[in-house]
Design a protein around this motif. Structure first.
Motif, PDB file in Angstrom:
ATOM      1  N   GLU A 168       0.831  -1.193   0.000  1.00  0.00           N
ATOM      2  CA  GLU A 168       0.000   0.000   0.000  1.00  0.00           C
ATOM      3  C   GLU A 168       0.873   1.254   0.000  1.00  0.00           C
ATOM      4  O   GLU A 168       1.964   1.274   0.575  1.00  0.00           O
ATOM      5  N   LEU A 169       0.403   2.306  -0.661  1.00  0.00           N
ATOM      6  CA  LEU A 169       1.099   3.590  -0.652  1.00  0.00           C
ATOM      7  C   LEU A 169       0.494   4.461   0.447  1.00  0.00           C
ATOM      8  O   LEU A 169      -0.348   5.318   0.199  1.00  0.00           O
ATOM      9  N   VAL A 170       0.914   4.213   1.666  1.00  0.00           N
ATOM     10  CA  VAL A 170       0.389   4.962   2.801  1.00  0.00           C
ATOM     11  C   VAL A 170       1.356   6.098   3.120  1.00  0.00           C
ATOM     12  O   VAL A 170       2.532   5.850   3.390  1.00  0.00           O
ATOM     13  N   PRO A 171       0.918   7.356   3.079  1.00  0.00           N
ATOM     14  CA  PRO A 171       1.820   8.458   3.413  1.00  0.00           C
ATOM     15  C   PRO A 171       2.237   8.391   4.874  1.00  0.00           C
ATOM     16  O   PRO A 171       1.426   8.095   5.747  1.00  0.00           O
ATOM     17  N   ARG A 172       3.495   8.637   5.132  1.00  0.00           N
ATOM     18  CA  ARG A 172       4.014   8.578   6.498  1.00  0.00           C
ATOM     19  C   ARG A 172       3.751   9.916   7.175  1.00  0.00           C
ATOM     20  O   ARG A 172       4.554  10.839   7.120  1.00  0.00           O
ATOM     21  N   GLU A 203       8.229   0.523  12.709  1.00  0.00           N
ATOM     22  CA  GLU A 203       8.087   1.168  11.403  1.00  0.00           C
ATOM     23  C   GLU A 203       6.631   1.220  10.939  1.00  0.00           C
ATOM     24  O   GLU A 203       6.355   1.423   9.754  1.00  0.00           O
ATOM     25  N   ARG A 204       5.695   1.074  11.863  1.00  0.00           N
ATOM     26  CA  ARG A 204       4.287   1.171  11.483  1.00  0.00           C
ATOM     27  C   ARG A 204       3.927   2.595  11.061  1.00  0.00           C
ATOM     28  O   ARG A 204       4.493   3.570  11.564  1.00  0.00           O
ATOM     29  N   ILE A 205       3.000   2.700  10.138  1.00  0.00           N
ATOM     30  CA  ILE A 205       2.529   3.987   9.632  1.00  0.00           C
ATOM     31  C   ILE A 205       1.048   4.107   9.965  1.00  0.00           C
ATOM     32  O   ILE A 205       0.272   3.173   9.728  1.00  0.00           O
ATOM     33  N   GLN A 206       0.651   5.261  10.488  1.00  0.00           N
ATOM     34  CA  GLN A 206      -0.767   5.453  10.778  1.00  0.00           C
ATOM     35  C   GLN A 206      -1.532   5.730   9.490  1.00  0.00           C
ATOM     36  O   GLN A 206      -1.132   6.538   8.658  1.00  0.00           O
ATOM     37  N   LYS A 244       9.216 -15.580   1.088  1.00  0.00           N
ATOM     38  CA  LYS A 244       9.733 -14.264   0.666  1.00  0.00           C
ATOM     39  C   LYS A 244       8.663 -13.371   0.038  1.00  0.00           C
ATOM     40  O   LYS A 244       8.980 -12.292  -0.462  1.00  0.00           O
ATOM     41  N   LEU A 245       7.392 -13.799   0.056  1.00  0.00           N
ATOM     42  CA  LEU A 245       6.312 -12.977  -0.489  1.00  0.00           C
ATOM     43  C   LEU A 245       6.140 -11.718   0.347  1.00  0.00           C
ATOM     44  O   LEU A 245       6.198 -11.763   1.572  1.00  0.00           O
ATOM     45  N   MET A 246       5.931 -10.580  -0.304  1.00  0.00           N
ATOM     46  CA  MET A 246       5.641  -9.348   0.431  1.00  0.00           C
ATOM     47  C   MET A 246       4.214  -9.411   0.959  1.00  0.00           C
ATOM     48  O   MET A 246       3.275  -9.644   0.190  1.00  0.00           O
ATOM     49  N   VAL A 247       4.059  -9.210   2.274  1.00  0.00           N
ATOM     50  CA  VAL A 247       2.726  -9.203   2.870  1.00  0.00           C
ATOM     51  C   VAL A 247       2.476  -7.879   3.578  1.00  0.00           C
ATOM     52  O   VAL A 247       3.406  -7.203   4.031  1.00  0.00           O
ATOM     53  N   ASN A 248       1.212  -7.520   3.664  1.00  0.00           N
ATOM     54  CA  ASN A 248       0.750  -6.274   4.256  1.00  0.00           C
ATOM     55  C   ASN A 248      -0.070  -6.600   5.502  1.00  0.00           C
ATOM     56  O   ASN A 248      -0.885  -7.523   5.481  1.00  0.00           O
ATOM     57  N   VAL A 249       0.148  -5.820   6.574  1.00  0.00           N
ATOM     58  CA  VAL A 249      -0.563  -6.055   7.831  1.00  0.00           C
ATOM     59  C   VAL A 249      -1.015  -4.716   8.394  1.00  0.00           C
ATOM     60  O   VAL A 249      -0.199  -3.807   8.578  1.00  0.00           O
ATOM     61  N   ALA A 250      -2.306  -4.558   8.648  1.00  0.00           N
ATOM     62  CA  ALA A 250      -2.837  -3.335   9.257  1.00  0.00           C
ATOM     63  C   ALA A 250      -3.901  -3.717  10.270  1.00  0.00           C
ATOM     64  O   ALA A 250      -4.687  -4.639  10.038  1.00  0.00           O
ATOM     65  N   GLY A 251      -3.926  -3.031  11.396  1.00  0.00           N
ATOM     66  CA  GLY A 251      -4.931  -3.326  12.405  1.00  0.00           C
ATOM     67  C   GLY A 251      -4.982  -2.233  13.448  1.00  0.00           C
ATOM     68  O   GLY A 251      -4.395  -1.159  13.274  1.00  0.00           O
ATOM     69  N   ILE A 293      -5.835   2.997  13.115  1.00  0.00           N
ATOM     70  CA  ILE A 293      -5.335   1.846  12.375  1.00  0.00           C
ATOM     71  C   ILE A 293      -3.919   2.132  11.886  1.00  0.00           C
ATOM     72  O   ILE A 293      -3.613   3.229  11.420  1.00  0.00           O
ATOM     73  N   TRP A 294      -3.046   1.120  12.032  1.00  0.00           N
ATOM     74  CA  TRP A 294      -1.635   1.262  11.698  1.00  0.00           C
ATOM     75  C   TRP A 294      -1.212   0.133  10.754  1.00  0.00           C
ATOM     76  O   TRP A 294      -1.682  -1.001  10.876  1.00  0.00           O
ATOM     77  N   TYR A 295      -0.275   0.460   9.864  1.00  0.00           N
ATOM     78  CA  TYR A 295       0.088  -0.428   8.750  1.00  0.00           C
ATOM     79  C   TYR A 295       1.597  -0.672   8.707  1.00  0.00           C
ATOM     80  O   TYR A 295       2.386   0.218   8.991  1.00  0.00           O
ATOM     81  N   ASP A 296       1.967  -1.906   8.328  1.00  0.00           N
ATOM     82  CA  ASP A 296       3.361  -2.223   8.039  1.00  0.00           C
ATOM     83  C   ASP A 296       3.402  -3.302   6.962  1.00  0.00           C
ATOM     84  O   ASP A 296       2.381  -3.964   6.684  1.00  0.00           O
ATOM     85  N   LYS A 297       4.564  -3.482   6.384  1.00  0.00           N
ATOM     86  CA  LYS A 297       4.754  -4.464   5.315  1.00  0.00           C
ATOM     87  C   LYS A 297       6.116  -5.120   5.476  1.00  0.00           C
ATOM     88  O   LYS A 297       7.077  -4.480   5.881  1.00  0.00           O
TER      89      LYS A 297
END
Length: 312
Positions: free
Chosen positions: A49-53, A95-98, A224-231, A241-245
């Motif tokens: 995801e392109l989440v702005p920091r 390194e989580r991003i809101q 090695k798959l890139m996965v996305n996690v937000a919660g 809600i915060w996001y990391d990859k």
């Protein structure tokens, strides 16, 4: 001739209500939908995801538009696993991003949970939509094990589901659910490899929120798959809600491990890949550790249960 005992799979579903018949779909990959409205931009090269920091009422279902105060409430995992501290963890530097624009898909297809246990204690967790009335979460979000507190173990009493919550704002409102599912491996045995479940809403939200897809993938595709996690972590401002990859680090038969940062409160959130611009879950986040966090892997058995739990 003696009767042959029936072998019960640890993935056999169990529920707190009388079950209704449902159909199992034979597909191995289900694609989610974005619903109506804006969609979050994707980095197609990385698959992230392109989440702005940047630091009413509907029939018999009451939709609540006032966010409850969940400040200071602990992750539902503490109810089953206390006093073990590392159930979800920051790996190295946080390194989580809101996420700010929670009205966009896929953020609105995730939900903040206010969970009321059988003893009326309250906890927080996360979940994600696979159909208009079904959210997937960790088994320990719907069924508490080994709490050692009288009257607390077993099915939770109710869960307030708040999609796209942003602090005190509930852009889509909140609905309280009281129908839950898990499997015998968790509900009867308390085994971590079977820690997944479902929340069934009494009615769908009026808005079309969208859903996550989910799929069964071989080890060599997950490695090695890139996965996305937000919660919705409990160490940040209430209801944000915060996001990391991160890339998947290790794959086991029933678990997927990754170094994406999480914290208590994110139990039950979706671990997903981006494939052809679609968000497809590969695991249900549930646990933490010193070097990796992990989720219950979506295997054939998990996939079939998710299909059978879908309600429109």
């Amino acid at each position: 001739m003696p009767n042959t005992p029936q072998v019960v799979s640890l993935h056999t579903p169990m529920t707190n209500i009388v079950a209704t018949e449902s159909t199992v779909n034979a597909l191995r990959e289900t694609i989610g939908s974005a619903g109506v409205g804006e969609e979050q931009e994707i980095d197609e090269t990385e698959g992230t995801e392109l989440v702005p920091r940047i630091i009413r009422e509907m029939g018999m279902v009451q939709i609540d538009f006032k966010a409850p105060d969940t400040t200071g409430l602990a992750d539902i995992g503490v109810a089953s696993f206390q006093p073990v501290p590392l159930r979800e963890a920051i790996i190295g530097t946080d390194e989580r991003i809101q996420v700010k624009d929670n009205r966009k898909y896929p953020w609105r297809a995730s939900a903040s949970l206010l969970i009321t246990a059988a003893d009326n204690s309250q906890w927080v967790g996360s979940a994600w939509f696979i159909s208009p009335r079904t959210l997937i979460t960790a088994g320990h979000c719907v069924y508490i094990k080994h709490s050692d507190i009288p009257g607390r173990d077993g099915w939770v009493k109710k869960i307030q589901v708040m999609p796209g919550r942003n602090g005190n704002e509930l852009p889509f409102g909140g609905i309280t659910a009281s129908e839950f599912w898990t499997v015998q491996g968790w509900g009867d045995k308390g085994l971590e490899n079977y820690d997944y479940g479902a929340i069934i809403l009494p009615a769908a939200f009026p808005q079309e929120l969208g859903t996550f897809g989910y799929g069964v993938y071989p080890d060599d595709e997950l490695n090695k798959l890139m996965v996305n996690v937000a919660g919705y972590p409990s160490d940040k401002s209430s209801g944000t809600i915060w996001y990391d990859k991160r890339n998947v680090g290790t794959v086991k038969a029933d678990k997927v491990y990754y170094a994406a940062d999480t914290y208590g409160g994110q139990s039950g959130t979706v671990v997903y890949r981006i494939k052809d611009r679609k968000r497809i879950a590969v695991a249900i986040h549930a646990y933490g550790g010193l070097t990796a966090n992990s989720g219950t892997r979506i295997t054939d058995q998990v996939y079939n249960n998710l299909e059978s739990w879908k309600r429109d």
